[in-house]
Design an enzyme around this catalytic site. Structure first.
Site, mmCIF file in Angstrom:
data_model
loop_
_atom_site.group_PDB
_atom_site.id
_atom_site.type_symbol
_atom_site.label_atom_id
_atom_site.label_comp_id
_atom_site.label_asym_id
_atom_site.label_seq_id
_atom_site.Cartn_x
_atom_site.Cartn_y
_atom_site.Cartn_z
ATOM 1 N N LYS A 9 -2.628 42.974 -95.134
ATOM 2 C CA LYS A 9 -2.770 44.110 -96.066
ATOM 3 C C LYS A 9 -2.294 43.712 -97.468
ATOM 4 O O LYS A 9 -2.996 43.903 -98.452
ATOM 5 C CB LYS A 9 -1.969 45.337 -95.576
ATOM 6 C CG LYS A 9 -2.413 45.851 -94.208
ATOM 7 C CD LYS A 9 -1.669 47.104 -93.785
ATOM 8 C CE LYS A 9 -0.183 46.920 -93.552
ATOM 9 N NZ LYS A 9 0.149 46.002 -92.444
ATOM 10 N N ARG A 32 0.854 55.982 -92.362
ATOM 11 C CA ARG A 32 1.129 55.200 -91.158
ATOM 12 C C ARG A 32 1.316 56.104 -89.938
ATOM 13 O O ARG A 32 1.573 55.619 -88.845
ATOM 14 C CB ARG A 32 2.390 54.375 -91.409
ATOM 15 C CG ARG A 32 2.409 53.065 -90.698
ATOM 16 C CD ARG A 32 3.675 52.352 -91.051
ATOM 17 N NE ARG A 32 3.564 51.686 -92.322
ATOM 18 C CZ ARG A 32 3.772 50.409 -92.522
ATOM 19 N NH1 ARG A 32 4.109 49.629 -91.538
ATOM 20 N NH2 ARG A 32 3.681 49.888 -93.705
ATOM 21 N N ARG A 78 5.866 33.853 -92.754
ATOM 22 C CA ARG A 78 5.713 34.465 -94.089
ATOM 23 C C ARG A 78 6.955 34.246 -94.951
ATOM 24 O O ARG A 78 8.086 34.349 -94.496
ATOM 25 C CB ARG A 78 5.465 35.964 -93.971
ATOM 26 C CG ARG A 78 5.459 36.632 -95.353
ATOM 27 C CD ARG A 78 5.001 38.036 -95.364
ATOM 28 N NE ARG A 78 5.624 38.840 -94.358
ATOM 29 C CZ ARG A 78 5.161 40.026 -93.995
ATOM 30 N NH1 ARG A 78 4.091 40.515 -94.546
ATOM 31 N NH2 ARG A 78 5.782 40.719 -93.071
ATOM 32 N N ARG A 119 11.659 37.838 -95.180
ATOM 33 C CA ARG A 119 12.049 39.249 -95.028
ATOM 34 C C ARG A 119 12.965 39.426 -93.828
ATOM 35 O O ARG A 119 12.792 38.775 -92.801
ATOM 36 C CB ARG A 119 10.791 40.113 -94.843
ATOM 37 C CG ARG A 119 10.217 40.596 -96.139
ATOM 38 C CD ARG A 119 8.876 41.247 -96.021
ATOM 39 N NE ARG A 119 8.719 42.215 -94.959
ATOM 40 C CZ ARG A 119 7.608 42.935 -94.771
ATOM 41 N NH1 ARG A 119 6.586 42.771 -95.593
ATOM 42 N NH2 ARG A 119 7.511 43.795 -93.784
ATOM 43 N N ARG A 160 7.836 46.148 -84.283
ATOM 44 C CA ARG A 160 6.921 46.712 -85.294
ATOM 45 C C ARG A 160 5.525 46.909 -84.712
ATOM 46 O O ARG A 160 4.843 47.884 -85.017
ATOM 47 C CB ARG A 160 6.878 45.804 -86.529
ATOM 48 C CG ARG A 160 8.146 45.943 -87.372
ATOM 49 C CD ARG A 160 8.366 44.748 -88.279
ATOM 50 N NE ARG A 160 7.349 44.574 -89.268
ATOM 51 C CZ ARG A 160 7.208 43.459 -89.986
ATOM 52 N NH1 ARG A 160 8.039 42.451 -89.811
ATOM 53 N NH2 ARG A 160 6.255 43.374 -90.878
HETATM 54 P P1 AP5 Z 1 0.590 39.989 -95.310
HETATM 55 O O1 AP5 Z 1 -0.554 40.122 -96.261
HETATM 56 O O2 AP5 Z 1 1.977 39.961 -95.867
HETATM 57 O O3 AP5 Z 1 0.447 41.077 -94.136
HETATM 58 P P2 AP5 Z 1 0.713 42.645 -94.159
HETATM 59 O O4 AP5 Z 1 -0.381 43.269 -93.361
HETATM 60 O O5 AP5 Z 1 0.919 43.134 -95.565
HETATM 61 O O6 AP5 Z 1 2.056 42.646 -93.319
HETATM 62 P P3 AP5 Z 1 3.395 43.475 -93.461
HETATM 63 O O7 AP5 Z 1 4.348 42.835 -92.497
HETATM 64 O O8 AP5 Z 1 3.856 43.581 -94.881
HETATM 65 O O9 AP5 Z 1 2.974 44.843 -92.931
HETATM 66 P P4 AP5 Z 1 3.902 45.894 -92.368
HETATM 67 O O10 AP5 Z 1 2.961 47.038 -92.310
HETATM 68 O O11 AP5 Z 1 4.579 45.549 -91.102
HETATM 69 O O12 AP5 Z 1 5.086 45.947 -93.426
HETATM 70 P P5 AP5 Z 1 5.372 46.867 -94.687
HETATM 71 O O13 AP5 Z 1 5.954 46.010 -95.727
HETATM 72 O O14 AP5 Z 1 4.232 47.734 -95.022
HETATM 73 O O15 AP5 Z 1 0.332 38.654 -94.453
HETATM 74 C C1 AP5 Z 1 1.289 38.189 -93.514
HETATM 75 C C2 AP5 Z 1 1.300 36.647 -93.527
HETATM 76 O O16 AP5 Z 1 0.051 36.143 -93.086
HETATM 77 C C3 AP5 Z 1 1.543 36.043 -94.920
HETATM 78 O O17 AP5 Z 1 2.339 34.901 -94.762
HETATM 79 C C4 AP5 Z 1 0.140 35.673 -95.405
HETATM 80 O O18 AP5 Z 1 0.172 34.550 -96.268
HETATM 81 C C5 AP5 Z 1 -0.565 35.348 -94.094
HETATM 82 N N1 AP5 Z 1 -1.975 35.748 -94.087
HETATM 83 C C6 AP5 Z 1 -2.480 36.947 -94.459
HETATM 84 N N2 AP5 Z 1 -3.811 36.986 -94.281
HETATM 85 C C7 AP5 Z 1 -4.161 35.779 -93.755
HETATM 86 C C8 AP5 Z 1 -5.388 35.208 -93.334
HETATM 87 N N3 AP5 Z 1 -6.539 35.882 -93.406
HETATM 88 N N4 AP5 Z 1 -5.370 33.945 -92.841
HETATM 89 C C9 AP5 Z 1 -4.205 33.268 -92.753
HETATM 90 N N5 AP5 Z 1 -2.999 33.745 -93.137
HETATM 91 C C10 AP5 Z 1 -2.969 34.996 -93.634
HETATM 92 O O19 AP5 Z 1 6.518 47.838 -94.076
HETATM 93 C C11 AP5 Z 1 7.772 47.313 -93.713
HETATM 94 C C12 AP5 Z 1 8.590 48.397 -93.022
HETATM 95 O O20 AP5 Z 1 8.796 49.506 -93.934
HETATM 96 C C13 AP5 Z 1 7.932 49.048 -91.785
HETATM 97 O O21 AP5 Z 1 8.174 48.304 -90.596
HETATM 98 C C14 AP5 Z 1 8.598 50.427 -91.773
HETATM 99 O O22 AP5 Z 1 9.923 50.343 -91.253
HETATM 100 C C15 AP5 Z 1 8.700 50.760 -93.259
HETATM 101 N N6 AP5 Z 1 7.529 51.490 -93.758
HETATM 102 C C16 AP5 Z 1 6.638 51.082 -94.703
HETATM 103 N N7 AP5 Z 1 5.707 52.010 -94.930
HETATM 104 C C17 AP5 Z 1 6.004 53.047 -94.098
HETATM 105 C C18 AP5 Z 1 5.382 54.315 -93.849
HETATM 106 N N8 AP5 Z 1 4.264 54.686 -94.501
HETATM 107 N N9 AP5 Z 1 5.940 55.119 -92.913
HETATM 108 C C19 AP5 Z 1 7.080 54.760 -92.256
HETATM 109 N N10 AP5 Z 1 7.714 53.579 -92.445
HETATM 110 C C20 AP5 Z 1 7.170 52.738 -93.367
#
Ligand code: AP5
Length: 208
Positions: A13, A87, A121, A152, A163
């Site tokens: 994402k 979410r 990551r 992270r 997660r």
């Molecule tokens: P990356 O692009 O970082 O993946 P992502 O989908 O953004 O992953 P996140 O871990 O950030 O998502 P998340 O939803 O768990 O965390 P968030 O920060 O939103 O890619 C990951 C890795 O893969 C990178 O190293 C990248 O280089 C590699 N990669 C990507 N695409 C690739 C490809 N095509 N090929 C090869 N490699 C690739 O949330 C964190 C926490 O915050 C949650 O757990 C929760 O506690 C809280 N939170 C956030 N939003 C909410 C909400 N709306 N409601 C409740 N809690 C929330």
């Protein structure tokens, strides 16, 4: 246009939102980045959110909805690119009252790929740029701003599994929610970033 990017942790994402924001000049709203900034600042919201995030649980809906509504009230007026929000179905309903969503893109990826990607990551705490150790050749410096890359706190294998459980329990139901509204499109995110972004552009071009 207002775009939602859905997907499991590590689906790509953040990676794709950086490219989409640049190409389509959208306002990128990542609730994960917003919460990490609150935690780093030690704000009351950050102190409440930290424990949930580090345990791989979702932060409660009331805190998230309050945070995002404040953000929308200071919106730049550009189209929105929502990353990690909504979410839960409750968050999606709160969003429906405020914003007309034009398209929802679900990045589909297997659990095995999620675990492999997330444990490798690294991210820049200054500009939120995302990297993976597979392509860093041992470097720990952000090529965008020179910051020192970090892992992270919630990127351990144990927390990623939690997660994923939260994702299947609360977020995956949004696929059916948006499908019923005729807004859902799926992109295979097992492919490289380049192919995934080409597929996303094919979906966005007709409505951009
Ligand atoms: P990356 O692009 O970082 O993946 P992502 O989908 O953004 O992953 P996140 O871990 O950030 O998502 P998340 O939803 O768990 O965390 P968030 O920060 O939103 O890619 C990951 C890795 O893969 C990178 O190293 C990248 O280089 C590699 N990669 C990507 N695409 C690739 C490809 N095509 N090929 C090869 N490699 C690739 O949330 C964190 C926490 O915050 C949650 O757990 C929760 O506690 C809280 N939170 C956030 N939003 C909410 C909400 N709306 N409601 C409740 N809690 C929330």
């Amino acid at each position: 246009m207002n775009v939602i990017i859905l997907g499991a942790p590590g689906a790509g994402k953040g990676t794709h939102c950086a490219l989409i924001r640049e190409k389509y000049n959208l306002e990128h709203v990542s609730t994960g980045d917003m919460l990490r900034a609150e935690v780093a600042e030690g704000s009351p919201l950050g102190m409440q959110a930290k424990g949930y995030m580090e345990a791989g649980k979702l932060v409660p809906d009331d805190l998230i909805i309050d945070m995002i509504m404040k953000k929308f009230s200071h919106s730049t007026g550009k189209g929105l690119l929502l990353d990690g929000f909504p979410r839960t179905v409750a968050q999606a309903k709160a969003l429906d009252e405020k914003v007309k969503v034009d398209i929802v893109i679900d990045l589909a990826v297997s659990d095995a790929t999620v675990i492999q990607r997330i444990t490798g990551r690294r991210m820049c705490p200054n500009c939120n740029a995302i990297y993976n150790t597979r392509y860093l050749n041992g470097s720990d410096t952000c090529s965008a701003c020179g910051g020192k890359l970090v892992q992270r706190a919630d990127d351990t294998e144990e927390t990623v599994k939690k997660r994923l459980e939260s994702y299947y329990a609360y977020t995956e139901p949004l696929i059916a929610y948006y499908k019923a509204q005729g807004l859902l499109h799926t992109v295979d995110s097992e492919t490289g970033v380049e192919q995934g972004f080409a597929d996303i552009q094919t979906l966005l071009e007709p409505i951009a």
